[in-house]
Structures are given as structure tokens and as C-alpha cells.
Design an enzyme around this catalytic site. Structure first.
Site, PDB file in Angstrom:
ATOM      1  N   GLU A  93     -16.727  27.186 -11.330  1.00 14.31           N
ATOM      2  CA  GLU A  93     -17.271  28.487 -11.697  1.00 14.31           C
ATOM      3  C   GLU A  93     -18.450  28.856 -10.816  1.00 14.31           C
ATOM      4  O   GLU A  93     -19.134  27.995 -10.260  1.00 14.31           O
ATOM      5  CB  GLU A  93     -17.681  28.482 -13.170  1.00 14.31           C
ATOM      6  CG  GLU A  93     -18.586  27.333 -13.532  1.00 14.31           C
ATOM      7  CD  GLU A  93     -18.818  27.238 -15.034  1.00 14.31           C
ATOM      8  OE1 GLU A  93     -17.830  27.169 -15.783  1.00 14.31           O
ATOM      9  OE2 GLU A  93     -19.984  27.240 -15.434  1.00 14.31           O
ATOM     10  N   CYS A 111     -24.714  32.059  -7.274  1.00 15.59           N
ATOM     11  CA  CYS A 111     -24.931  30.653  -7.614  1.00 15.59           C
ATOM     12  C   CYS A 111     -23.590  29.937  -7.475  1.00 15.59           C
ATOM     13  O   CYS A 111     -22.642  30.256  -8.195  1.00 15.59           O
ATOM     14  CB  CYS A 111     -25.456  30.559  -9.044  1.00 15.59           C
ATOM     15  SG  CYS A 111     -25.601  28.879  -9.660  1.00 15.59           S
ATOM     16  N   CYS A 118     -19.369  16.513 -11.937  1.00 15.07           N
ATOM     17  CA  CYS A 118     -20.565  15.963 -11.278  1.00 15.07           C
ATOM     18  C   CYS A 118     -20.697  14.478 -11.619  1.00 15.07           C
ATOM     19  O   CYS A 118     -20.535  14.088 -12.769  1.00 15.07           O
ATOM     20  CB  CYS A 118     -21.812  16.706 -11.744  1.00 15.07           C
ATOM     21  SG  CYS A 118     -23.319  16.069 -10.973  1.00 15.07           S
ATOM     22  N   CYS A 122     -26.016  13.902 -16.246  1.00 17.66           N
ATOM     23  CA  CYS A 122     -27.173  14.195 -17.105  1.00 17.66           C
ATOM     24  C   CYS A 122     -26.658  14.545 -18.513  1.00 17.66           C
ATOM     25  O   CYS A 122     -25.735  15.362 -18.648  1.00 17.66           O
ATOM     26  CB  CYS A 122     -27.971  15.361 -16.531  1.00 17.66           C
ATOM     27  SG  CYS A 122     -28.480  15.088 -14.821  1.00 17.66           S
ATOM     28  N   CYS A 125     -26.249  18.317 -19.752  1.00 19.85           N
ATOM     29  CA  CYS A 125     -25.592  19.288 -18.863  1.00 19.85           C
ATOM     30  C   CYS A 125     -24.094  19.321 -19.119  1.00 19.85           C
ATOM     31  O   CYS A 125     -23.428  18.281 -19.132  1.00 19.85           O
ATOM     32  CB  CYS A 125     -25.875  18.890 -17.419  1.00 19.85           C
ATOM     33  SG  CYS A 125     -24.864  19.764 -16.208  1.00 19.85           S
ATOM     34  N   CYS A 343     -24.787  26.259 -16.543  1.00 11.26           N
ATOM     35  CA  CYS A 343     -24.072  25.323 -15.676  1.00 11.26           C
ATOM     36  C   CYS A 343     -22.889  24.647 -16.375  1.00 11.26           C
ATOM     37  O   CYS A 343     -23.058  23.889 -17.315  1.00 11.26           O
ATOM     38  CB  CYS A 343     -25.092  24.289 -15.222  1.00 11.26           C
ATOM     39  SG  CYS A 343     -24.462  22.980 -14.217  1.00 11.26           S
TER      40      CYS A 343
HETATM   41  N1  SAH Z   1     -26.828  19.131  -9.696  1.00 12.18           N
HETATM   42  C1  SAH Z   1     -27.887  19.949  -9.245  1.00 12.18           C
HETATM   43  C2  SAH Z   1     -27.540  21.417  -9.224  1.00 12.18           C
HETATM   44  C3  SAH Z   1     -26.714  21.962 -10.357  1.00 12.18           C
HETATM   45  S1  SAH Z   1     -27.448  21.963 -11.959  1.00 12.18           S
HETATM   46  C4  SAH Z   1     -29.124  19.712 -10.061  1.00 12.18           C
HETATM   47  O1  SAH Z   1     -29.069  19.048 -11.083  1.00 12.18           O
HETATM   48  O2  SAH Z   1     -30.175  20.169  -9.639  1.00 12.18           O
HETATM   49  C5  SAH Z   1     -28.539  23.368 -11.875  1.00 12.18           C
HETATM   50  C6  SAH Z   1     -29.725  23.276 -12.785  1.00 12.18           C
HETATM   51  O3  SAH Z   1     -29.338  23.525 -14.152  1.00 12.18           O
HETATM   52  C7  SAH Z   1     -30.427  21.923 -12.779  1.00 12.18           C
HETATM   53  O4  SAH Z   1     -31.811  22.085 -12.698  1.00 12.18           O
HETATM   54  C8  SAH Z   1     -30.008  21.362 -14.099  1.00 12.18           C
HETATM   55  O5  SAH Z   1     -30.868  20.346 -14.525  1.00 12.18           O
HETATM   56  C9  SAH Z   1     -30.015  22.609 -14.976  1.00 12.18           C
HETATM   57  N2  SAH Z   1     -29.344  22.456 -16.259  1.00 12.18           N
HETATM   58  C10 SAH Z   1     -28.171  21.871 -16.525  1.00 12.18           C
HETATM   59  N3  SAH Z   1     -27.910  21.912 -17.849  1.00 12.18           N
HETATM   60  C11 SAH Z   1     -28.944  22.549 -18.436  1.00 12.18           C
HETATM   61  C12 SAH Z   1     -29.284  22.889 -19.790  1.00 12.18           C
HETATM   62  N4  SAH Z   1     -28.492  22.573 -20.815  1.00 12.18           N
HETATM   63  N5  SAH Z   1     -30.445  23.548 -20.002  1.00 12.18           N
HETATM   64  C13 SAH Z   1     -31.264  23.878 -18.979  1.00 12.18           C
HETATM   65  N6  SAH Z   1     -31.008  23.566 -17.693  1.00 12.18           N
HETATM   66  C14 SAH Z   1     -29.872  22.894 -17.419  1.00 12.18           C
HETATM   67 FE1  SF4 Z   2     -24.963  17.032 -12.238  1.00 10.37          FE
HETATM   68 FE2  SF4 Z   2     -25.542  18.647 -14.261  1.00 10.37          FE
HETATM   69 FE3  SF4 Z   2     -27.162  16.601 -13.683  1.00 10.37          FE
HETATM   70 FE4  SF4 Z   2     -27.010  18.732 -12.017  1.00 10.37          FE
HETATM   71  S1  SF4 Z   2     -27.761  18.726 -14.114  1.00 10.37           S
HETATM   72  S2  SF4 Z   2     -27.002  16.547 -11.480  1.00 10.37           S
HETATM   73  S3  SF4 Z   2     -24.832  19.271 -12.268  1.00 10.37           S
HETATM   74  S4  SF4 Z   2     -25.039  16.432 -14.375  1.00 10.37           S
END
Ligand code: SAH
Ligand code: SF4
Length: 352
Positions: A93, A111, A118, A122, A125, A343
Site C-alpha cells: 500500500e 508515502c 517487514c 515491531c 505496527c 502503516c
Molecule cells: N520501517 C521504517 C519505515 C516504515 S514505518 C520505520 O520503522 O521507520 C513508518 C513509521 O510509522 C515508523 O516511525 C513506525 O514506527 C511508525 N508506526 C508504525 N506503526 C505505528 C503505530 N501503530 N502508531 C504510530 N506509529 C507507528
Molecule cells: Fe517494520 Fe513496522 Fe517496525 Fe517500521 S515500524 S520497522 S515497518 S515493523
């Protein structure tokens, strides 16, 4: 059967070689790339200054686009989110965000995703919870941008002004394709967007940040920090176990020294987890004396209900505490939550 080749996967040199193999002179490569990246052609048939016979050969041999929009483009207000199907049936997406002039400079930011799923995992996420499937090719990264560029063109003169590599996946874990995509999007003969208007967001892969420092690119770097002590960050961003904060901060300082670009630290706020005033002080201490900016992102309450956004007052107090300690901070309201634009959210809903 011949393997299908996609034009956006090719750099100028490989396209020239491809064309040479069918007896076409080098200038054709530039001509075709101009059609794709500048005039945003969606088919070879639009390339009116190419001989008809060549257009027909190109139609047989090459493909123009690696992805197709799946289902409806969902839109609300100034955010459009699209789910794309790739050639192997996997989905990713991307989001287009319009920031009107009142919010500062008028911008159209796309974006883009860099991986299917991934590997970092995390826990808060939606993408991280889907596991890792594969890296995207350079063409698949570029085509997300071109898709929205064509979309905007259809509505008049608006152009993409910014690209953020902040969609699904960890961009620096797909380094080669990411760099190739950035080069094509940056090259004046191709998409021609200044590298200064691109930002890579990373969970903090130290060796790749160091490598990026040596590229002499002016790309912005955003670090997904989310915690200022290793114990908590190991939990929130598991790759921290491999590259702890001390090493990460050295890599960030080197990046700043090499590029002169101020680093953004993203700090998602999760109620009861990393949102207290003592967490703010720890963060201020970690970033003390570093020319940087903190972006506070209240959790977009997606995949995991253990990670909720704090109350508005808590977010405000966190920001004020940082500012009191001399750290620049803004609060970013994540956009398009009503259309699952966080995301990985649209895809996880779709896969269900
Ligand atoms: N993997 C990379 C880029 C994609 S994620 C990274 O982690 O930086 C893009 C951003 O969205 C990151 O800062 C991530 O921590 C944030 N993100 C993901 N899930 C989220 C959530 N539930 N609430 C707030 N930010 C979130
Ligand atoms: Fe991967 Fe989501 Fe962590 Fe970014 S925030 S590194 S997309 S698992």
C-alpha cells in the site's frame, strides 16, 4: 518463455543495452525515459515520437508498470490510500497526502512501501505483525510514485513534491533497490525530484546508515526511535538488540556530519509505555546537543490494543517537557486513520 522485464527496473545504462539488443540507438533510451518519468505516459502507444514498429516491439518485450491498483482507491479529505497488486499477486500500500498552503508550503507527499511485510517485527505496527515476504524491486518502488504522479496530472498541474520511504517495510533492509529507485527519481533526465525532498525512515540499521552517509546524497533521514533507553527500545523496536542506542546515535551524528541534513527522530507515543515525563527527560538527555528534530506521533491504535495513544494532555505535556529541555518537537497527527492509512493497516484489513 522470456522473463518479463519492467522498464522502471532499468537504469539508463541497462535500458540502453536492452534497446541496443533490438538494434535501437542509445538516444531512444533517453526518449523513452522522458516519456515515462516526465510526461508520465502509461503506455508505449502514447509515445508518439517513436516509430510504430518500435512501439509494437516494446509492447512485446517490455512492461511499463509493475503494479495495478486493487479495488477502489480510498480517499477522504486530503489523503488517498491505494492498495496495489504486484505481478506475483502480493499486495502493498501507498499513500498520497496533500498539505494545503495554510499548513506551510503546499505539498503533495507520497508515502511508499519498500518491502512486502517487514522483518523488524515491531509489536505496535500492523506491517510488523504481518511478517516478512520479500523485498520490492526498484521498479515496484518507483511505480508507486509514478502512479500518484499520473493521478495528480489527471487533476491539473499538481506535482509530487516530496517522497517519504515510510510505507510498509524497512527501507534500509532493501538497500540496493532503494538506492536505485532514489537515483531514478532524483536524476534530472528521469523523475527529477531533488533528493532533499525525499526522506528515508528507518528502524535504525546502523551499517546501512553508515553506508548511506558515504553516498553523498542529500536525502533526509528519520529514525524511528520510540524509546531513549535500550531495555524499552529492545521491546518496541527489536532490531535495537543488534544495534543499540549508543551505536545508533554515533551513526546519526556521522550522517549529519556527512550530509549536513538535520535528522528527524520519530517518537510514537504509547499510553503507559513510553509517554511519561521521565521518558521525555530521558529522550532530551539522549538528544542533548544534537541538531535534530523530534516528531511525536500518538499511536494510530492499529494492530495491537496494548499500544494505545495517550490522552491529548499527556502528549502536550511530553512535548512541553522536551521543549523546556531545549529539544525541538512537533506533534504529528497521523493522517487518514478513517481510511486505514496507518502503516500496513489497509493491507491487514484486506487480508482478513
Ligand atoms: N520501517 C521504517 C519505515 C516504515 S514505518 C520505520 O520503522 O521507520 C513508518 C513509521 O510509522 C515508523 O516511525 C513506525 O514506527 C511508525 N508506526 C508504525 N506503526 C505505528 C503505530 N501503530 N502508531 C504510530 N506509529 C507507528
Ligand atoms: Fe517494520 Fe513496522 Fe517496525 Fe517500521 S515500524 S520497522 S515497518 S515493523
Amino acid at each position: 518463455m522470456n522473463e518479463i522485464k519492467y522498464i522502471t527496473d532499468m537504469n539508463p545504462l541497462s535500458l540502453r543495452e536492452e534497446l541496443l539488443a533490438i538494434g535501437e540507438p542509445p538516444f531512444r533510451a533517453k526518449q523513452i525515459q522522458h516519456w515515462i518519468y516526465q510526461k508520465l505516459a502509461a503506455s508505449f502507444d502514447e509515445m508518439s515520437d517513436l516509430p510504430l514498429s518500435l512501439r509494437s516491439v516494446l509492447n512485446d518485450k517490455l512492461r511499463l508498470c509493475t503494479l495495478s491498483p486493487r479495488g477502489d482507491m480510498v480517499s477522504y479529505g486530503d489523503t488517498i490510500k491505494t492498495l496495489f497488486k504486484l505481478a506475483d499477486g502480493k499486495t502493498i500500500e501507498s499513500t498520497l497526502m496533500h498539505y494545503p498552503a495554510e499548513s506551510g508550503k503546499e505539498r503533495n507527499t507520497v508515502c511508499v512501501s519498500t518491502q512486502v511485510g517487514c522483518p523488524v517485527g515491531c509489536p505496535f505496527c500492523a506491517t510488523g505483525q504481518q511478517g516478512f515476504e520479500r523485498n520490492l524491486t526498484a521498479g515496484e518502488i518507483i511505480d508507486q510514485v509514478l502512479y500518484f504522479a499520473r493521478h495528480l496530472k489527471g487533476f491539473g498541474e499538481d506535482k509530487i513534491t516530496n517522497i517519504v520511504f515510510m510505507g510498509m517495510g524497512e527501507p534500509l533492509a532493501n538497500y540496493e533497490s532503494l538506492l536505485q529507485a532514489i537515483e531514478s527519481l532524483n536524476s534530472a533526465d528521469m523523475f527529477g525530484l531533488s533528493a532533499r525532498n525525499m526522506t528515508i525512515s528507518t528502524a535504525g540499521l546502523v551499517p546501512q546508515i553508515n553506508r548511506l552517509s558515504g553516498e553523498k546524497l542529500q536525502v533526509g533521514l528519520a529514525i524511528s526511535l520510540h524509546a531513549a533507553d535500550d531495555a524499552l527500545r529492545n521491546r518496541l523496536v527489536p532490531v535495537n538488540k543488534k544495534y543499540p542506542l549508543k551505536e545508533l546515535m554515533v551513526a546519526c551524528r556521522n550522517y549529519f556530519d556527512a550530509t549536513g541534513r538535520r535528522i528527524t527522530f520519530e517518537y510514537a507515543l504509547f499510553a503507559g509505555i513510553n509517554d511519561s515525563l521521565s521518558h521525555a527527560r530521558l529522550l532530551a538527555h539522549l538528544l542533548h546537543g544534537f541538531n535534530c528534530h523530534v516528531n511525536l506521533i500518538p499511536s494510530n491504535n492499529t494492530a495491537n490494543s496494548d499500544y494505545r495513544a495517550p490522552a491529548t494532555e499527556v502528549v502536550q505535556s511530553f512535548k512541553q517537557e522536551l521543549e523546556r529541555l531545549g529539544i525541538n518537537a512537533t506533534i504529528r497527527q497521523s493522517r487518514g486513520q478513517d481510511i486505514n492509512a496507518g502503516c500496513g493497516q489497509l493491507r491487514s484489513r484486506f487480508n482478513k
